[in-house]
Design an enzyme around this catalytic site. Structure first.
Site, short mmCIF file in Angstrom:
data_model
loop_
_atom_site.label_atom_id
_atom_site.label_comp_id
_atom_site.label_asym_id
_atom_site.label_seq_id
_atom_site.Cartn_x
_atom_site.Cartn_y
_atom_site.Cartn_z
N ASP A 64 0.83 -1.21 0.00
CA ASP A 64 0.00 0.00 0.00
C ASP A 64 0.86 1.26 0.00
O ASP A 64 0.38 2.35 -0.31
CB ASP A 64 -0.96 0.01 1.20
CG ASP A 64 -0.27 -0.10 2.57
OD1 ASP A 64 0.97 -0.20 2.62
OD2 ASP A 64 -1.00 -0.10 3.59
N GLU A 65 2.15 1.09 0.35
CA GLU A 65 3.00 2.28 0.51
C GLU A 65 3.28 2.99 -0.81
O GLU A 65 3.72 4.14 -0.81
CB GLU A 65 4.31 1.89 1.21
CG GLU A 65 4.03 1.23 2.54
CD GLU A 65 5.19 1.16 3.50
OE1 GLU A 65 6.12 1.98 3.37
OE2 GLU A 65 5.16 0.28 4.36
N TYR B 162 12.07 2.74 0.00
CA TYR B 162 11.42 1.42 -0.13
C TYR B 162 10.17 1.52 -1.00
O TYR B 162 9.99 0.77 -1.97
CB TYR B 162 11.04 0.87 1.27
CG TYR B 162 10.01 -0.23 1.22
CD1 TYR B 162 10.34 -1.50 0.72
CD2 TYR B 162 8.69 -0.02 1.64
CE1 TYR B 162 9.39 -2.51 0.65
CE2 TYR B 162 7.73 -1.03 1.57
CZ TYR B 162 8.08 -2.27 1.08
OH TYR B 162 7.15 -3.27 1.00
P1 NAD Z 1 11.00 -10.12 4.33
O1 NAD Z 1 12.02 -9.04 4.40
O2 NAD Z 1 10.59 -10.81 5.57
O3 NAD Z 1 11.53 -11.27 3.34
C1 NAD Z 1 12.13 -10.98 2.12
C2 NAD Z 1 12.74 -12.26 1.57
O4 NAD Z 1 13.34 -11.97 0.31
C3 NAD Z 1 13.86 -12.83 2.47
O5 NAD Z 1 13.71 -14.23 2.58
C4 NAD Z 1 15.13 -12.49 1.71
O6 NAD Z 1 16.19 -13.42 1.94
C5 NAD Z 1 14.65 -12.53 0.27
N1 NAD Z 1 15.47 -11.71 -0.62
C6 NAD Z 1 15.85 -10.43 -0.42
N2 NAD Z 1 16.61 -10.01 -1.44
C7 NAD Z 1 16.71 -11.06 -2.32
C8 NAD Z 1 17.35 -11.25 -3.56
N3 NAD Z 1 18.06 -10.27 -4.13
N4 NAD Z 1 17.21 -12.44 -4.18
C9 NAD Z 1 16.50 -13.44 -3.62
N5 NAD Z 1 15.89 -13.32 -2.43
C10 NAD Z 1 15.99 -12.14 -1.78
O7 NAD Z 1 9.77 -9.48 3.56
P2 NAD Z 1 8.22 -9.74 3.76
O8 NAD Z 1 7.73 -8.87 4.84
O9 NAD Z 1 7.95 -11.20 3.79
O10 NAD Z 1 7.66 -9.12 2.40
C11 NAD Z 1 7.51 -9.95 1.24
C12 NAD Z 1 6.96 -9.11 0.10
O11 NAD Z 1 5.72 -8.53 0.48
C13 NAD Z 1 7.86 -7.93 -0.28
O12 NAD Z 1 7.83 -7.79 -1.68
C14 NAD Z 1 7.22 -6.74 0.40
O13 NAD Z 1 7.51 -5.55 -0.32
C15 NAD Z 1 5.76 -7.12 0.31
N6 NAD Z 1 4.88 -6.56 1.35
C16 NAD Z 1 5.20 -6.73 2.67
C17 NAD Z 1 4.32 -6.24 3.64
C18 NAD Z 1 4.59 -6.43 5.11
O14 NAD Z 1 3.84 -5.92 5.94
N7 NAD Z 1 5.61 -7.20 5.51
C19 NAD Z 1 3.15 -5.57 3.25
C20 NAD Z 1 2.88 -5.43 1.88
C21 NAD Z 1 3.75 -5.93 0.94
P1 TYD Z 2 6.86 -0.97 10.24
O1 TYD Z 2 6.52 -2.22 10.97
O2 TYD Z 2 8.30 -0.63 10.04
O3 TYD Z 2 6.06 -0.99 8.87
P2 TYD Z 2 5.84 0.21 7.77
O4 TYD Z 2 6.83 1.26 8.00
O5 TYD Z 2 6.07 -0.56 6.50
O6 TYD Z 2 4.43 0.66 7.95
O7 TYD Z 2 6.22 0.25 11.03
C1 TYD Z 2 4.83 0.31 11.30
C2 TYD Z 2 4.56 1.64 11.96
O8 TYD Z 2 5.19 1.65 13.25
C3 TYD Z 2 5.16 2.82 11.21
O9 TYD Z 2 4.29 3.94 11.34
C4 TYD Z 2 6.47 3.11 11.94
C5 TYD Z 2 6.14 2.70 13.37
N1 TYD Z 2 7.27 2.17 14.16
C6 TYD Z 2 7.54 2.68 15.43
O10 TYD Z 2 6.85 3.60 15.93
N2 TYD Z 2 8.57 2.13 16.13
C7 TYD Z 2 9.35 1.12 15.63
O11 TYD Z 2 10.31 0.68 16.32
C8 TYD Z 2 9.06 0.61 14.32
C9 TYD Z 2 9.90 -0.49 13.73
C10 TYD Z 2 8.00 1.16 13.63
#
Ligand code: NAD
Ligand code: TYD
Length: 370
Positions: free
Chosen positions: A135-136, A160
């Site tokens: 969503d970012e 990012y």
């Molecule tokens: P994460 O950081 O936990 O995991 C990322 C994975 O990608 C890791 O296993 C890492 O080893 C692998 N990776 C990184 N660089 C790589 C490369 N160059 N080649 C191969 N593997 C590589 O991330 P996540 O939170 O599981 O997010 C997964 C996807 O979902 C991402 O594309 C992120 O942008 C998207 N996303 C995450 C969130 C969230 O809240 N976590 C929300 C919306 C979308």
């Molecule tokens: P985060 O989990 O880093 O996700 P995103 O930045 O992708 O939304 O952060 C969630 C929210 O929490 C964001 O508004 C930043 C805030 N935050 C803190 O206040 N303290 C923290 O230590 C972290 C990691 C995030």
């Protein structure tokens, strides 16, 4: 039967997706491709390691022709692309890996799919390149603004978010220019098992258990929409149905919360857990949970640069076109998450500990594939 390539499949959402998919599609074959960065932990696949349909390749999505060979040799029909650098704070400290993995890495995968499926004619109507996004990309909302729709303009704030926006544009460009069968889901903040304790929810849990300060950025009033990770997996599964080729869907939990409310709710659930289970106080002697209260650790710190105020998702399209609805409420999802972190202390201590890399080498060898 489908042959899936899951990139980033040992990261947080990727690993949950691998578990979810193999449970629900036991006849499918799946190759996980992951570079095993700090965020990728092979131990996250332990519960499914013995699955005969699952194989793992340690590799970087930026490596030229790596994905191309996998697509060709393994007869891949569906790519689910999670691999990314995913933490906003790290992107502020050093944007380069974000552009390299999220933009150039995604482009390598798109080139591979175009080459094998379209140029070599190995694709079929069952093929799909599904890109996981955020969503970012839409930027920040004011409190009174309507939620983001799929038509909202892209206005990314952090490096990012800008790198994810660029990757979304590339996916659409490949779809439109070359006819690549693609789709995109833009999802709100996920939480659940296997999340690296640098993101707000697992960081709060782990710090509360360790009795360390819980940092809240700025005034703590930023708003995020939270989705339990298994609900995200369900959304992706629905979008992978053939009729959704070419579409983009917003995914979210309809759970807007301020950061301070999130941290206070986790603190309350932890306090209750410690009150009803005295064994927790001996396991985590530094935690104030159940005594002074976990919330006593909350510490306001300077705000994140460029911090987006609010994200909110309009999920009408995926609900109506793909039948998506969440199974987990925020409170029940947090309870499940907390239970998981209490049970899996070895996992989170392992991923946070520098010695973990050494342990993993002993456990799995140097260059890993299975
Ligand atoms: P994460 O950081 O936990 O995991 C990322 C994975 O990608 C890791 O296993 C890492 O080893 C692998 N990776 C990184 N660089 C790589 C490369 N160059 N080649 C191969 N593997 C590589 O991330 P996540 O939170 O599981 O997010 C997964 C996807 O979902 C991402 O594309 C992120 O942008 C998207 N996303 C995450 C969130 C969230 O809240 N976590 C929300 C919306 C979308
Ligand atoms: P985060 O989990 O880093 O996700 P995103 O930045 O992708 O939304 O952060 C969630 C929210 O929490 C964001 O508004 C930043 C805030 N935050 C803190 O206040 N303290 C923290 O230590 C972290 C990691 C995030």
């Amino acid at each position: 039967m489908a042959n899936l390539l899951v990139t980033g499949g040992v990261g947080f959402i990727g690993a949950n997706f691998v578990h979810y998919w193999l449970r629900r599609h036991p006849d499918d074959a799946m190759v996980v491709l992951d570079a095993l960065t700090y965020a990728g932990n092979l131990a996250s696949l332990d519960p499914v390691r013995s699955n005969p349909g699952l194989s793992f390749v340690q590799g970087d999505i930026r490596t030229p022709h790596l994905a191309e060979s996998l697509l060709r040799d393994r007869g891949i029909t569906i790519v689910v692309h999670f691999a990314a650098e995913s933490h906003v704070d790290r992107s502020i400290a050093g944007p380069d890996p974000f552009l390299e993995t999220n933009v150039l890495g995604t482009h390598e995968l798109l080139k591979a799919a175009r080459q094998v499926w379209l140029e070599e004619g190995r694709g079929s109507s069952a093929c799909r390149f599904h890109h996981i996004s955020s969503d970012e990309v839409y930027g920040s909302l004011d409190l009174a603004d309507p939620a983001f729709t799929e038509e909202s303009p892209y206005r990314p704030s952090s490096p990012y978010a800008a790198s994810k926006a660029a990757s979304d544009h590339l996916v659409r460009a490949y779809q439109r220019t070359y006819g690549l069968p693609a789709s995109i889901t833009n999802c709100s903040n996920n939480y659940g098992p296997y999340q690296f304790p640098e993101k707000l929810i697992p960081l709060t849990i782990v710090r509360a258990l360790e009795g360390q300060p819980i940092p809240l950025y700025g005034d703590g009033m930023q708003v995020r929409d939270w989705l339990y990770v298994e609900d995200h997996c369900q959304a992706i599964e629905r979008v992978l149905a053939p009729e959704h080729t070419g579409q983009t869907y917003n995914v979210g939990g309809q759970t807007e919360q301020t950061n301070i409310d999130v941290v206070q709710l986790i603190s309350r659930i932890l306090d209750e857990a410690f009150e009803s289970n005295p064994g927790l106080a001996s396991r985590f002697p530094r935690s104030p949970a159940g005594r002074r209260g976990a919330a006593s650790l909350i510490t306001y710190v300077p705000d994140r640069a460029g911090h987006d105020r609010r994200y909110a998702m309009n999920t009408h399209k995926i609900e109506h076109e793909a039948g998506f609805s969440t199974a987990e409420s925020f409170e029940s999802g947090l309870q499940r998450t907390l239970n998981w972190y209490l049970e899996q202390e070895k996992w989170w201590r392992g991923v946070m500990d520098g010695r973990y890399r050494e342990w993993m080498r002993n456990q799995y060898g140097n260059v890993v594939s299975f």
